[in-house]
Scaffold this motif. Structure first.
Motif, short mmCIF file in Angstrom:
data_model
loop_
_atom_site.label_atom_id
_atom_site.label_comp_id
_atom_site.label_asym_id
_atom_site.label_seq_id
_atom_site.Cartn_x
_atom_site.Cartn_y
_atom_site.Cartn_z
N LEU A 128 0.86 -1.18 0.00
CA LEU A 128 0.00 0.00 0.00
C LEU A 128 0.89 1.23 0.00
O LEU A 128 1.77 1.37 0.86
CB LEU A 128 -0.90 0.00 1.25
CG LEU A 128 -1.75 1.26 1.48
CD1 LEU A 128 -2.82 1.37 0.39
CD2 LEU A 128 -2.40 1.23 2.86
N ARG A 129 0.67 2.11 -0.96
CA ARG A 129 1.45 3.35 -1.04
C ARG A 129 0.65 4.50 -0.45
O ARG A 129 -0.53 4.68 -0.75
CB ARG A 129 1.83 3.67 -2.48
CG ARG A 129 2.83 2.70 -3.08
CD ARG A 129 3.49 3.29 -4.32
NE ARG A 129 4.27 4.48 -4.00
CZ ARG A 129 5.53 4.45 -3.56
NH1 ARG A 129 6.14 3.30 -3.36
NH2 ARG A 129 6.17 5.57 -3.31
N ILE A 130 1.31 5.28 0.40
CA ILE A 130 0.74 6.49 0.98
C ILE A 130 1.71 7.61 0.69
O ILE A 130 2.74 7.74 1.37
CB ILE A 130 0.49 6.35 2.49
CG1 ILE A 130 -0.42 5.17 2.78
CG2 ILE A 130 -0.11 7.63 3.05
CD1 ILE A 130 -0.66 4.91 4.26
N GLY A 131 1.42 8.42 -0.31
CA GLY A 131 2.35 9.46 -0.72
C GLY A 131 3.66 8.85 -1.18
O GLY A 131 3.71 7.98 -2.05
N GLY A 132 4.74 9.25 -0.55
CA GLY A 132 6.06 8.73 -0.89
C GLY A 132 6.46 7.51 -0.09
O GLY A 132 7.60 7.06 -0.18
N TYR A 133 5.54 6.97 0.70
CA TYR A 133 5.86 5.84 1.56
C TYR A 133 5.10 4.59 1.11
O TYR A 133 4.02 4.69 0.51
CB TYR A 133 5.51 6.15 3.02
CG TYR A 133 6.22 7.36 3.56
CD1 TYR A 133 7.50 7.27 4.09
CD2 TYR A 133 5.61 8.62 3.54
CE1 TYR A 133 8.17 8.38 4.57
CE2 TYR A 133 6.27 9.75 4.02
CZ TYR A 133 7.55 9.61 4.54
OH TYR A 133 8.20 10.72 5.01
N SER A 134 5.68 3.44 1.40
CA SER A 134 5.07 2.18 1.00
C SER A 134 5.06 1.23 2.20
O SER A 134 6.04 1.13 2.94
CB SER A 134 5.86 1.55 -0.15
OG SER A 134 5.30 0.31 -0.53
#
Length: 288
Positions: A128-134
């Motif tokens: 799951l990607r949240i902005g620049g984070y995974s």
């Protein structure tokens, strides 16, 4: 602080709390309903993991290996209750010694059969990607698994004939016997279900925590403390304790270090037990 990072930390912490709850719920059933402190809980978790691993190595899909692990640990749990636990009801210290010895025996048996290192099955590759984070998807899936497991146990213990008999057999055994409830069979089934839930935890967490003889050690101390902090309303209390302690430790570790997370867990546990010696739910009216 970036909102994306904060959301990532919160989801990761909820995932960690859910993993702790999955590992704890079997112990909560046995301790809450039977008053038995099963110090071999971590080894039943290990048995579930090794069963699932062995079955998958023989070509069975992982999703089908999970119920096999549950049935295997339930069968072993029933045998342990009949041969050992049944003779020790009301003798808390003796039960702790017996299950501690059993945990050592299971550990050594696993070392002899599987060795100290076992191949993993690999974590399913979705994220799951949240902005620049995974975030890895499988640990997040444990949030839903924990919710479904908790709902299943709650329904089983409060909405079924077995659940009513189980609570009666523990709370008022003389009355239960008088109305025809076979307490010995109910106790065997309850202990078996608790062990089966431990086996389920070991199997479902196998992609995250590889099967090793010592894997139960990573869970049993925190699981036991979570149940003790929960108090007499074991299921609801354990859920709240797992979210508070496990989630708080994960958040602390995210901003500081993993050691700081463990320090948070044990310090808050000590504080809660000082404030609530018999658990955070001691004054609640509900019983589950």
């Amino acid at each position: 602080m970036e909102l994306d990072y904060l959301a990532t930390v919160l989801l990761s912490s909820l995932s960690s709390a859910s993993i702790l709850l999955i590992a704890t719920i079997g112990l909560a059933v046995v301790f809450g309903l039977m008053g038995v402190i099963n110090l071999a809980h971590g080894e039943f978790l290990m048995i579930g993991a090794y069963t699932a691993l062995t079955v998958t190595q023989h070509g069975v899909p992982f999703i089908l290996a999970i119920p096999v692990a549950v049935l295997a640990t339930m069968a072993i749990g029933a045998l342990v209750e009949v041969l050992i636990i049944r003779r020790l009801y009301g003798r808390l210290f003796d039960t702790m010694l017996a299950t501690w010895g059993l945990s050592i025996a299971f550990y050594q048996l696993a070392v002899l059969i599987f060795g100290t290192v076992s191949p993993g099955i690999g974590m399913p590759q979705f994220s799951l990607r949240i902005g620049g984070y995974s975030l890895a998807g499988y640990p997040l899936l444990m949030i839903g698994v924990a919710a479904l497991t908790g709902a299943f146990v709650y329904f089983l213990m409060t909405r079924t004939v077995y659940g009513m008999k189980a609570r009666a057999a523990i709370q008022v055994p003389e009355m239960a016997q008088a109305i025809g409830i076979e307490s010995s069979r109910i106790n065997t089934l309850t202990f078996s279900i608790g062990c089966g839930l431990a086996g389920f935890a070991g199997a479902v967490l196998l992609p995250i925590v590889p099967a090793t003889p010592s894997m139960g050690f990573a869970f049993v101390v925190k699981a036991f403390l979570t149940v003790v902090v929960a108090g007499p309303v074991t299921l609801t209390g354990s859920t709240l304790a797992a979210i508070g302690l496990g989630g708080g430790a994960s958040i602390t570790a995210s901003f500081l270090t993993s050691v700081s997370g463990d320090v948070f867990f044990f310090l808050v546990t000590a504080l809660l037990l000082w404030l609530y010696p018999v658990g955070i739910t001691a004054r609640w009216q509900r019983k589950m």
